[in-house]
Design a protein around this motif. Structure first.
Motif, short mmCIF file in Angstrom:
data_model
loop_
_atom_site.label_atom_id
_atom_site.label_comp_id
_atom_site.label_asym_id
_atom_site.label_seq_id
_atom_site.Cartn_x
_atom_site.Cartn_y
_atom_site.Cartn_z
N SER A 44 -20.38 143.68 23.81
CA SER A 44 -19.66 143.44 25.06
C SER A 44 -20.48 142.52 25.95
CB SER A 44 -19.39 144.76 25.77
OG SER A 44 -20.61 145.34 26.20
N ASN A 45 -19.97 142.26 27.15
CA ASN A 45 -20.71 141.46 28.14
C ASN A 45 -21.63 142.31 29.00
OD1 ASN A 45 -19.44 139.09 27.36
ND2 ASN A 45 -17.71 139.43 28.73
N VAL A 46 -21.61 143.62 28.78
CA VAL A 46 -22.36 144.54 29.65
C VAL A 46 -23.71 144.84 29.03
CG1 VAL A 46 -22.32 146.79 30.77
CG2 VAL A 46 -20.17 145.55 30.38
N PRO A 47 -24.82 144.57 29.75
CA PRO A 47 -26.14 144.87 29.21
C PRO A 47 -26.46 146.36 29.33
CG PRO A 47 -26.35 143.89 31.38
CD PRO A 47 -24.89 143.86 31.04
N GLY A 48 -27.18 146.87 28.37
CA GLY A 48 -27.61 148.27 28.41
C GLY A 48 -28.93 148.43 29.12
N PRO A 49 -29.46 149.64 29.17
CA PRO A 49 -30.75 149.89 29.85
C PRO A 49 -31.90 149.06 29.29
CG PRO A 49 -29.63 151.94 29.32
CD PRO A 49 -28.88 150.87 28.63
N ASP A 50 -31.81 148.72 27.99
CA ASP A 50 -32.87 147.94 27.38
C ASP A 50 -32.65 146.44 27.50
OD1 ASP A 50 -30.67 147.80 25.79
OD2 ASP A 50 -31.66 148.43 23.93
N GLY A 51 -31.58 146.05 28.20
CA GLY A 51 -31.28 144.63 28.38
C GLY A 51 -30.40 144.05 27.30
N LEU A 52 -30.20 144.77 26.20
CA LEU A 52 -29.33 144.30 25.13
C LEU A 52 -27.88 144.66 25.43
CD1 LEU A 52 -31.51 145.33 22.04
CD2 LEU A 52 -31.38 143.08 23.16
N ALA A 53 -26.98 143.86 24.89
CA ALA A 53 -25.56 144.08 25.15
C ALA A 53 -25.10 145.40 24.54
CB ALA A 53 -24.74 142.92 24.57
N LEU A 54 -24.28 146.12 25.30
CA LEU A 54 -23.70 147.36 24.80
C LEU A 54 -22.57 147.05 23.82
CD1 LEU A 54 -23.48 149.43 28.11
CD2 LEU A 54 -25.12 149.73 26.23
N PRO A 55 -22.27 147.96 22.88
CA PRO A 55 -21.16 147.72 21.94
C PRO A 55 -19.82 147.64 22.68
CG PRO A 55 -22.58 149.48 21.16
CD PRO A 55 -23.00 149.20 22.56
N PHE A 56 -18.95 146.78 22.19
CA PHE A 56 -17.61 146.65 22.78
C PHE A 56 -16.71 147.75 22.23
CE2 PHE A 56 -13.32 144.80 23.03
CZ PHE A 56 -13.29 144.45 24.38
N ASP A 57 -15.81 148.25 23.07
CA ASP A 57 -14.87 149.30 22.66
C ASP A 57 -13.83 148.69 21.71
OD1 ASP A 57 -13.14 151.37 22.32
OD2 ASP A 57 -12.65 151.63 24.44
N ARG A 58 -13.96 148.98 20.42
CA ARG A 58 -13.10 148.34 19.42
C ARG A 58 -11.64 148.76 19.52
NH1 ARG A 58 -16.80 147.33 14.11
NH2 ARG A 58 -18.81 147.19 15.16
N SER A 59 -11.40 149.91 20.15
CA SER A 59 -10.01 150.36 20.28
C SER A 59 -9.20 149.41 21.15
CB SER A 59 -9.96 151.77 20.85
OG SER A 59 -10.45 151.79 22.19
N LEU A 60 -9.89 148.58 21.96
CA LEU A 60 -9.20 147.62 22.83
C LEU A 60 -8.75 146.38 22.08
CD1 LEU A 60 -11.53 147.79 25.98
CD2 LEU A 60 -9.42 149.07 25.54
#
Length: 839
Positions: A616-632
């Motif tokens: 996804s476009n959203v960074p996680g706590p470690d600065g890496l991108a969080l997984p995108f919600d595939r159901s979307l």
């Protein structure tokens, strides 16, 4: 001691003992058609020899031109040719046209067997030719003479030895075998099998007969034999196969053979627990299990008719017994579950619903929706005086109470039902009542117990911030990069052909924004070319507008053309011939012949779920991108993405309305709505980047951006009189490039670049018609000024860090979307009252 075998006439397979269902067997024999499928079904031998060139049987010939050996599915290759194709580096089409099989294989029972060549004045030898055009007896005699004279020809041997023609010995003792018997009343092949399977000691004729009765003929992939089963089961299977045939379903000989092997020794299919059956190799047995389960349901429904039982009697129906389709998009009979009408407590209301179900025969899904609606209505009537038992006492008040109860109903978790669900329930309630009124079933019910204008579900306003279902550009880019992993197989199709099929569907969904049903029903020749421009011709089923045209990228048009060229390799039926995306089961007789939308949706879901990574476009706590919600990631999400992409680019709302083929501009407006918070953030980012007409930095305070300026086609204007008039009173007729009040920012770059191209075209036209020099000078000056402004802003953006540049681009999209909404102004309408007569 050798036992002498009985004459051929006496060597018949012993009749298996009749079961307790002998009358049921007699009824089945009356129902089956001995003349079913002429040329394929031999009722006397209970043997099926499928037509490899027809559409009603799944088997076909190998697609390699020089082979043509039987294959279990259409458009495929036989096993040796498939192995050779995988090892070959040739394109599929070239391989099929040029490959030469290593040896020619004989197909048992596929071609007419020739008679022996030996003849005399009395006639020809009646026995089957096996080697060199001679039967085994004459072939052996010829071989003995040939040892002495290797150059001896068959013609010379016949002239010298004068062999006598021999009579035919009769067909092989094994049921279904069409070869001539040789030894022990068996053909050569079955005699060898008898020797291999029965070893040692003397065998009595009755043992040979019993072995022959259950052995069966040698079968190819397009054949099956029912003769080895108990008579009841054999006729039940035949009944089911013929019933399926009447429904237009194809016969899969391999699946039938799996079913035959599983029910060997079974007395009857009625009441049989299929889970206890053994299907040989469990892998690959699914078609046999599915087909046997369907045939069992058909046979059990027939048994109910035989016993005089109506499966639609009583208040609880067996879903499998009534034979209703599971759902509109699941065009097969329901397989399990009960349909319980007892939830409707008023007897007259329950009978009304059941009569509707018997007459209309809805799908099980629609029937369950109607039962849910009637259950809610029943509970509402229970609360009224009299409990709704006396239908003659019902009126408008009771109807309003019923509709309100349906709309207020909650789900099991206590949440309110979605608006769409409420619409379906209310619609189902009134659909049954309309049928009942028209059929005279509600003559005793007052006319006031009917639908009124206020008995409808009011659509709920959707919050814009929660409604966006468009996929981010980064997700689309990741899907494109992993498109090579889309390796789903289309039943019976080569792997590469299936992959191109699904990749083409994905590209059209992504680049056109059409609904899933519109893509599934595209016709061949749907790409129209006009010079270097391409259009997609499709049918808008939702609005019943056919033959619509939509501009598409050349890359998408090229991929569709490549698929259509490969599609020509498929052996399609007439039903599927018109569709760009034919169904793999187009020969089944159900459906229109094109792929079903839900099949495409399921294929997309399978591919997306199998992808190793989607960020996804959203960074996680470690600065890496969080997984995108595939159901979307759904097929309809591509339609939202297409619309949002154009709205973000500032495409005018009326243009996007036409691209989306919306009936109302209000539907399209949803993609342009921008919250005040997002707009303020965009202005805060872009206001400092404003420039003047010469391209020099002229930053604007955030409060001035909207209050002291007005948006004009190519930038903001701060001229007071024009601001006061909302941009409609420019003192110099919108020649912005020469105005000191002109304040563009990067969000106007696409509009400025389009305007430069337009000005260049105008200058060429003016020069061609011999316009005055000052006109050409004016156009040239505007071009130079606008180019300088655009160049300055591009340089500003290039100097920014990547993250800030992305922030500016996102803010530009927001403001362009906002301006596109403001640009859609409706003309004011003045109502003029007509003068009355005499005035």
């Amino acid at each position: 001691m050798m036992h002498r075998l009985a004459p051929a006439a006496a060597l018949r397979a012993p009749a298996l003992p009749e079961t307790a269902g002998e009358h049921w067997l007699a009824w089945l024999r009356q129902q089956v058609e001995p003349s079913w499928r002429p040329g394929e079904w031999d009722h006397e031998r209970m043997f099926f020899d499928g037509d490899l060139d027809g559409d009603a049987t799944t088997a076909s010939r190998c697609r390699v031109v020089a082979c043509r050996f039987p294959c279990p599915s259409r458009g495929s290759r036989c096993s040796p040719c498939s192995v050779a194709a995988r090892a070959s580096k040739l394109p599929a089409k070239e391989f099929d046209a040029t490959h030469q099989p290593t040896r020619k294989r004989r197909i048992r029972g596929l071609s007419v067997r020739a008679n022996c060549q030996v003849s005399d004045a009395a006639g020809h030898c009646a026995r089957d030719a096996v080697t060199s055009g001679l039967c085994p007896s004459h072939g052996g005699a010829y071989a003995w003479h040939q040892k002495k004279d290797p150059a001896l020809s068959i013609e010379a041997w016949q002239h010298m030895a004068a062999p006598r023609p021999l009579p035919h010995q009769g067909m092989c003792l094994v049921g279904g075998c069409n070869r001539e018997q040789e030894r022990l009343r068996l053909c050569t092949a079955h005699h060898g099998r008898w020797r291999r399977e029965v070893s040692g000691g003397e065998r009595l004729p009755d043992e040979l007969l019993a072995w022959a009765a259950v052995t069966g003929p040698f079968l190819q992939v397009h054949q099956f034999w029912l003769g080895g089963l108990r008579p009841v089961v054999a006729h039940e299977l035949l009944f089911g196969l013929q019933d399926r045939d009447r429904d237009g379903l194809t016969v899969n000989p391999l699946a039938v053979r799996l079913a035959i092997a599983a029910v060997s020794g079974v007395e009857s299919l009625c009441g049989l627990d299929l889970s206890t059956l053994v299907f040989g190799k469990e892998k690959g047995s699914s078609p046999g299990r599915a087909q046997l389960g369907q045939i069992q349901r058909m046979v059990e429904r027939a048994r109910l008719r035989y016993d005089g039982v109506d499966p639609m009697s009583g208040d609880v129906w067996d879903a499998a017994a009534v034979g209703l389709w599971a759902a509109t998009h699941r065009r097969y009979d329901a397989v399990d579950g009960n349909i319980d009408f007892t939830v409707v407590r008023q007897r007259w209301l329950r009978e009304l619903l059941m009569e509707w179900a018997r007459s209309v025969r809805p799908t099980v899904q629609d029937l369950r929706t109607a039962i849910s609606a009637f259950s809610l209505a029943s509970n509402a009537l229970i609360q009224r005086v009299g409990g709704g038992e006396d239908a003659s006492q019902l009126g408008a008040v009771e109807m309003t109470a019923v509709v309100d109860a349906i709309k207020r109903a909650r789900k099991k978790d206590g949440a309110f039902r979605a608006t769409g669900t409420q619409v379906k329930l209310v619609g189902a309630w009134f659909a049954v009542l309309d049928f009942a009124r028209a059929s005279g079933l509600m003559d005793d019910v007052p006319g006031t117990f009917s639908r009124a204008r206020h008995h409808r579900v009011v659509p709920v306003e959707t919050n814009e911030e929660q409604a966006g279902r468009a996929l981010p550009d980064t997700v689309i880019q990741q899907l494109d990069a992993q498109l090579h992993l889309l390796e789903l197989t289309h039943r019976g199709w080569p792997k590469d052909l299936s992959q191109l099929f699904h990749q083409t569907v994905y590209a059209i969904l992504r680049d056109t924004g059409r609904r899933l049903g519109e893509v599934a029903s595209l016709k061949t020749g749907c790409i129209e070319q006009d010079d270097d421009h391409y259009q997609l011709i499709y049918d808008n089923h939702k609005a019943n507008r056919n033959g619509r045209r939509l501009p598409i990228p050349p890359s998408t048009a090229g991929l569709a053309a490549a698929w259509e060229e490969r599609r020509a390799e498929l052996p399609l039926t007439e039903r599927a011939g018109a569709w760009l995306f034919p169904s793999a089961l187009h020969g089944s007789g159900r459906g229109n012949g094109h792929i079903r939308p839900d099949s495409l949706s399921a294929a997309l879901r399978t591919w997306v779920d199998a992808l190793p990574r989607i960020d996804s476009n959203v960074p996680g706590p470690d600065g890496l991108a969080l997984p995108f919600d595939r159901s979307l990631i759904t097929a309809h999400a591509f339609r939202h993405t297409y619309a949002q992409r154009h709205a973000d680019a500032g495409v005018p709302v009326d243009v996007l309305r036409d691209l989306m083929d919306h009936s109302s501009v209000n539907t399209t407006m949803g993609y342009y709505q921008v919250t005040l918070k997002r707009k303020r953030e965009a202005i805060r980012a872009l206001a400092p980047l404003a420039v003047d007409r010469s391209g020099q930095a002229a930053p604007m305070p955030q409060n001035t951006y909207e209050i002291a300026s007005v948006a004009v086609p190519f930038g903001n204007c701060t001229e007071p009189s024009n601001v006061k008039a909302g941009g409609g009173s420019c003192p110099i007729r919108f020649q912005c490039s020469g105005c000191t009040f002109y304040r563009p920012d990067p969000s106007y770059l696409p509009a400025i670049e389009d305007h430069v191209r337009s000005l260049k075209s105008d200058r060429e036209t003016a020069d061609a018609i011999g316009a005055a020099g000052f006109v050409l000078d004016n156009l040239g000056a505007q071009i130079d000024t606008f180019k300088e402004v655009a160049s300055t802003m591009r340089d500003q953006l290039a100097a920014l860090p990547a993250d800030e540049r992305q922030q500016i681009e996102d803010a530009s999209k927001i403001l362009r979307k906002s301006r596109a909404t403001q640009a859609h102004r409706l003309l004011p309408l003045t109502v003029i009252k007509p003068q009355e007569d005499g005035q």
